[in-house]
Design an enzyme around this catalytic site. Structure first.
Site, short mmCIF file in Angstrom:
data_model
loop_
_atom_site.label_atom_id
_atom_site.label_comp_id
_atom_site.label_asym_id
_atom_site.label_seq_id
_atom_site.Cartn_x
_atom_site.Cartn_y
_atom_site.Cartn_z
N CYS A 303 14.14 44.58 7.60
CA CYS A 303 13.00 45.47 7.85
C CYS A 303 12.01 45.51 6.69
CB CYS A 303 13.49 46.87 8.20
SG CYS A 303 14.36 47.74 6.87
N HIS A 351 15.12 52.50 6.80
CA HIS A 351 14.44 51.60 7.74
C HIS A 351 12.94 51.81 7.64
CE1 HIS A 351 14.19 48.82 11.06
NE2 HIS A 351 13.39 49.65 11.71
N HIS A 363 8.53 45.95 13.86
CA HIS A 363 9.63 46.06 12.89
C HIS A 363 10.73 45.07 13.21
CE1 HIS A 363 12.49 48.99 15.21
NE2 HIS A 363 11.79 48.30 16.06
#
Length: 391
Positions: A303, A351, A363
């Site tokens: 990520c 994240h 993402h």
């Protein structure tokens, strides 16, 4: 969603008959024994589908958290290795200079030996463990020629600096070893969490997997609804800001004060939008590439590796990990999020995605998935930690 645990048998029941206390106790014991014998331990111990889903999600999040620690350890190890290499090169160079200074002093000692000169005792100086102590004890410098003094000064300086750099190199090597150990630990943690998640999923039946997929579809529908709601809020807010700006410009024009206020903010907005467009263009080009923990492209990403690479394409350098990226910009309210902003998730900031507008982001979700567009509410509204504008 109903639980999948099997209910226990209700046991023996004797209706309409009064029984003595002893008989009642006996019947109760029989009922309990019957209940225990008929229950299936493996079925009873099996977690519900909801519990499995939560456990798998938790494992993936723990793996992502461990991935960030791995990334940080990897970055630290790389910096430390570079420092060690620089120090070792420096030590080698200084050792060479020290040897040259020693050779020059040796030439003085040889000359003294050939001529029989009694002073200065350069040979004894070269054999001393601590040259400065030798100076203090013998006042050697008072008896040296100018050329000899320069040579000795150079030798002492080179020896002192070489010893200092050797100590620094030794300490850096120890730190490098610690960093490498931390890297191995973080890597092992990621692999263990992912293996645990895969094992849990492998125990599900086809029917259970189908039901999990249905649950996920429902979550995505809810996330899409929330994204639409945010998009409406942002559109309304934008319209209100534009109307306020128009009124302000109109008032400024009528009073003859000009429009300096609006023009002062326009260049900054335009500059950010230009950079954000480049970052988003890069991110969109990565859609479909696999999530791989620790990866920074070009074939795969985790990520923070994706967001770092996207903004690098726009000329902005971001740190490697999510918990460093979250501090690399200005925090803005969610309702004011603009394309290009970074959206961070969970209390431990494990994240991140890049906002594209209308409640959506690009993402790299988790292992086993691919870079994709998705609602920022993919894991519920409470999962959103903050929004950061990086440039």
């Amino acid at each position: 969603m109903a639980s999948h645990r099997k209910s226990r048998p209700t046991g023996t029941r004797v209706a309409g008959i009064r029984t003595p206390a002893l008989a009642t106790a006996a019947l109760t014991s029989v009922a309990l024994l019957s209940q225990s014998a008929n229950a299936a331990p493996t079925a009873d111990d099996k977690p519900s589908l909801e519990e499995v889903e939560k456990k798998v999600d938790d494992l993936y999040r723990q793996a992502e958290s461990a991935t960030d620690k791995y990334n940080a350890a990897k970055e630290k190890t790389a910096k430390q290795r570079k420092r060690v290499d620089t120090l070792l090169d420096d030590v080698a160079e200084r050792t060479q200079k020290l040897n040259e200074a020693r050779e020059e002093l040796g030439s003085f000692a040889s000359a003294q030996y050939r001529t029989g000169a009694a002073a200065p005792d350069t040979a004894t100086f070269l054999l001393a463990d601590t040259p400065q102590d030798y100076f203090d004890q013998t006042q050697l410098m008072d008896r040296m020629t100018g050329r000899q003094k320069v040579a000795v000064d150079d030798y002492v300086t080179q020896q002192s600096e070489t010893m200092k750099k050797r100590q620094e190199a030794t300490e850096s090597l120890e730190t490098l070893t610690d960093s490498q150990d931390g890297l191995k630990t973080a890597k092992a943690t990621v692999q263990r969490k992912l293996a645990d998640a895969r094992e849990l999923m492998s125990k599900l039946t086809a029917e259970e997997k189908a039901r999990l997929a249905a649950i996920e579809k429902e979550k995505q529908a809810e996330a899409a609804r929330k994204a639409d709601e945010l998009a409406r809020q942002q559109a309304a807010q934008q319209k209100a800001q534009e109307e306020a700006a128009q009124q302000q410009d109109s008032g400024s024009s009528s009073s003859g004060s000009g429009s300096g206020s609006s023009s002062s903010t326009a260049p900054a907005d335009s500059s950010y939008a230009t950079k954000a467009d480049k970052a988003l263009a890069f991110a969109r080009a990565q859609i479909g590439k696999p999530y791989v923990w620790g990866a920074v492209g070009p074939g795969s990403y985790d990520c923070s590796g994706l967001t770092q690479a996207a903004w690098k394409a726009a000329g902005v350098t971001l740190p490697r990990t999510t918990y460093d990226q979250v501090n690399a910009g200005t925090t803005v309210p969610l309702t004011q999020a603009r394309p290009g902003d970074l959206v961070f998730f969970y209390d431990d900031v494990t994240h991140v995605g890049i906002y594209i507008g209308n409640g959506m982001m690009i993402h790299a979700p988790k292992p086993g998935t691919y870079v994709r567009e998705e609602s920022i509410y993919y894991d519920g509204e409470s999962a959103i930690h903050s929004v950061v504008r990086p440039a």
